[in-house]
Design an enzyme around this catalytic site. Structure first.
Site, PDB file in Angstrom:
ATOM      1  N   HIS B  64      11.793 -10.607  46.273  1.00  0.00           N
ATOM      2  CA  HIS B  64      12.695  -9.503  45.393  1.00  0.00           C
ATOM      3  C   HIS B  64      14.076  -9.239  45.994  1.00  0.00           C
ATOM      4  O   HIS B  64      14.095  -9.855  47.284  1.00  0.00           O
ATOM      5  CB  HIS B  64      11.686  -8.083  45.624  1.00  0.00           C
ATOM      6  CG  HIS B  64      11.377  -7.628  47.115  1.00  0.00           C
ATOM      7  ND1 HIS B  64      10.676  -8.270  48.141  1.00  0.00           N
ATOM      8  CD2 HIS B  64      12.261  -6.450  47.971  1.00  0.00           C
ATOM      9  CE1 HIS B  64      10.783  -7.641  49.226  1.00  0.00           C
ATOM     10  NE2 HIS B  64      11.638  -6.594  49.033  1.00  0.00           N
ATOM     11  N   ASP B  68      17.201  -7.529  53.011  1.00  0.00           N
ATOM     12  CA  ASP B  68      16.257  -8.354  54.138  1.00  0.00           C
ATOM     13  C   ASP B  68      15.540  -9.452  53.710  1.00  0.00           C
ATOM     14  O   ASP B  68      15.097 -10.291  54.539  1.00  0.00           O
ATOM     15  CB  ASP B  68      15.184  -7.428  54.982  1.00  0.00           C
ATOM     16  CG  ASP B  68      14.437  -6.474  53.915  1.00  0.00           C
ATOM     17  OD1 ASP B  68      15.072  -6.009  52.958  1.00  0.00           O
ATOM     18  OD2 ASP B  68      13.505  -6.406  54.196  1.00  0.00           O
ATOM     19  N   HIS B 145       5.954  -2.954  44.668  1.00  0.00           N
ATOM     20  CA  HIS B 145       6.880  -2.522  45.567  1.00  0.00           C
ATOM     21  C   HIS B 145       7.816  -1.546  44.673  1.00  0.00           C
ATOM     22  O   HIS B 145       7.441  -1.198  43.664  1.00  0.00           O
ATOM     23  CB  HIS B 145       7.521  -3.956  46.177  1.00  0.00           C
ATOM     24  CG  HIS B 145       8.358  -3.612  47.298  1.00  0.00           C
ATOM     25  ND1 HIS B 145       8.042  -2.866  48.319  1.00  0.00           N
ATOM     26  CD2 HIS B 145       9.647  -3.818  47.612  1.00  0.00           C
ATOM     27  CE1 HIS B 145       9.028  -3.072  49.243  1.00  0.00           C
ATOM     28  NE2 HIS B 145       9.985  -3.535  48.711  1.00  0.00           N
ATOM     29  N   ASP B 213       6.634  -8.129  50.155  1.00  0.00           N
ATOM     30  CA  ASP B 213       6.439  -6.590  50.248  1.00  0.00           C
ATOM     31  C   ASP B 213       5.529  -6.104  49.280  1.00  0.00           C
ATOM     32  O   ASP B 213       5.841  -6.052  47.977  1.00  0.00           O
ATOM     33  CB  ASP B 213       7.958  -5.901  50.377  1.00  0.00           C
ATOM     34  CG  ASP B 213       8.607  -6.048  51.443  1.00  0.00           C
ATOM     35  OD1 ASP B 213       8.270  -7.006  52.427  1.00  0.00           O
ATOM     36  OD2 ASP B 213       9.986  -5.565  51.852  1.00  0.00           O
TER      37      ASP B 213
END
Lengths: 304, 304
Positions: B64, B68, B145, B213
């Protein structure tokens, strides 16, 4: 007093020991201020290693938009956001408005603080004042690289310290008028016009210049005149200079330092081919004795 | 054989010891292939530290578009370019076309090799095959997420090894027809129809899933069934779970591993608050005994 920390001293291809370019300047004046020059990949990690809070950074100066000089901005801005920053962040650079806007639009930032971009001229040979605080000013001048690029100059304002002996000799007394004379350069005391230099000693403010990537050029000499510290592109030894339009070699950088009559030269943007920089230092010192070669997390303190 | 290297095992705010997420998978088949899952800041530095050549990477899978998970792409692509890469680089991810195009337009790249972006579905509950080589396939499935996000599955193709004893028992001989039966599942030998499983032993290909995530979700259980290794978001301990819509806690991740009946679980995306991960490991092992907590430069070898 100010302290410079080399967060990244490498060139476009990083190495295990040298990160992409970034320099932190911590100014210890009436207020402490932390500013960044360039922000390559890994800047926030190096800030942690150097124990410099990135939440204290309010101004970032980008010399040009090659990824090795700006890619660290994206995760740094994300971290500031996650850490609930609310105050402005200013980013200065040639074409900053365009590139900062592109960065902010990249990915899912959900940004909750203002990022202001300030364009800096990248053509001509004029030194421009681009920012000022109570205690210092920042200047820029175009340099010679493959893309629009500038050098930055941090200049602490000169300070005048009232000399009590001089006051006494002129039969003057302290008081509010001294504040006035400090800011205006002259004032009246009991009908008599007094100039600041009659009663005070000038303490020149510190001057630091950072070139970013550049071939040697007159503009850098111009902006670096009498600087306390010149941080110059010194990518390779003269013998290994590929003679591209991108970078200065050590000799060229040392010559600039000499021509500008600076007090100290630190070479940075060191090519990854150099695991030892001994030869570079020798080559530079032959022309400009007070030379050093930067390394990651190197710290330099300057005092007025 | 394949080897996984955790290039970054931290979460959105990195720490001195944990970089932003990135995982290298080196597959040692007929041909060696290196692929990357996510590419946070500092990925190229960690690749150097792990002695993995970034010039060998032809495929990058981004779960995604939070900085980060992707900010390391920009300097990595610049380095590939400076190192004179000419072959294609493929980048897969939800909305990859849009974000890769934004990345390529950012700054002065002067790119001299093709970067191809491949969009991956991020809605629904269907496992999609998104890429295949001679020896393995890559699948994706949407996860839970705050922004469009997916999990990826690396699946080595199953292999059939001809069993000479079985051939002998059926009075069969070696020859070209064995190649045919391996690819088609059945073939004729002297007019007699033979099925592959009559003469060969199946060796299941390795299966590795990386969630990126995510909150715990059924889709991850679905794509991870019987996996050799599940690499799951395990940001914090259950007691410190902020219950946002972003991440899984250790217990939740261990429960997913158990439900999917995987062989091994490694938790990653560890919050910077944990300087020791002992408690995390204990918590995870209570539910799923074969659990580990990732750290930067951790290597895991898997053999069929």
């Amino acid at each position: 007093m100010l302290e410079i920390t080399f967060l990244g001293s490498g060139s476009a291809i990083p190495s295990k020991t040298r990160n992409h370019p970034s320099i932190a300047l911590e100014y210890y004046g009436e207020q402490k201020e932390t500013i960044l020059f360039d922000c390559g990949e890994g800047t926030q990690k190096r800030l942690m290693e150097a124990s410099i809070s990135f939440m204290k950074i309010d101004k970032i100066f980008i010399t040009h938009w090659h990824a090795d000089h700006f890619a660290g901005l994206i995760p740094l801005i994300q971290t500031m956001n996650l850490e609930k920053r609310r105050k402005d962040l200013k980013i200065f650079g040639p074409e900053a408005e365009r590139f900062v806007s592109d960065i902010i639009d990249l990915g899912y930032f959900g940004l909750r603080f203002p990022v202001e971009a300030i364009n800096v001229d990248f053509e001509g040979d004029i030194i421009k004042k681009i920012d000022a605080s109570e205690e210092f000013e920042i200047y820029s001048i175009p340099v010679l690289h493959t893309v629009p690029a500038v050098a930055f100059c941090f200049k602490e304002k000169d300070k005048w310290n009232i000399d009590k002996e001089k006051l006494k000799k002129l039969n003057l007394r302290g008081g509010r008028w001294l504040k006035k004379i400090k800011s205006l350069g002259e004032a009246e005391f009991k009908g008599k016009k007094i100039r600041l230099e009659q009663i005070a000693d000038k303490k020149s403010g510190l001057k630091v210049v950072y070139t970013g990537d550049t071939k040697p050029c007159e503009n850098v000499v111009k902006i670096s005149k009498e600087a306390d510290l010149l941080i110059h592109d010194g990518t390779f030894l003269e013998s290994e200079d590929a003679k591209t339009k991108s970078h200065a070699n050590v000799k060229e950088a040392a010559k600039v330092a000499k021509d500008a009559n600076v007090k100290q030269l630190i070479l940075t943007n060191i090519s990854r081919r150099y695991t030892s920089t001994k030869e570079m230092e020798i080559e530079s010192k032959k022309i400009f004795p007070n030379s050093k070669i930067a390394y990651d997390l190197m710290k330099v303190k300057l005092k007025t």
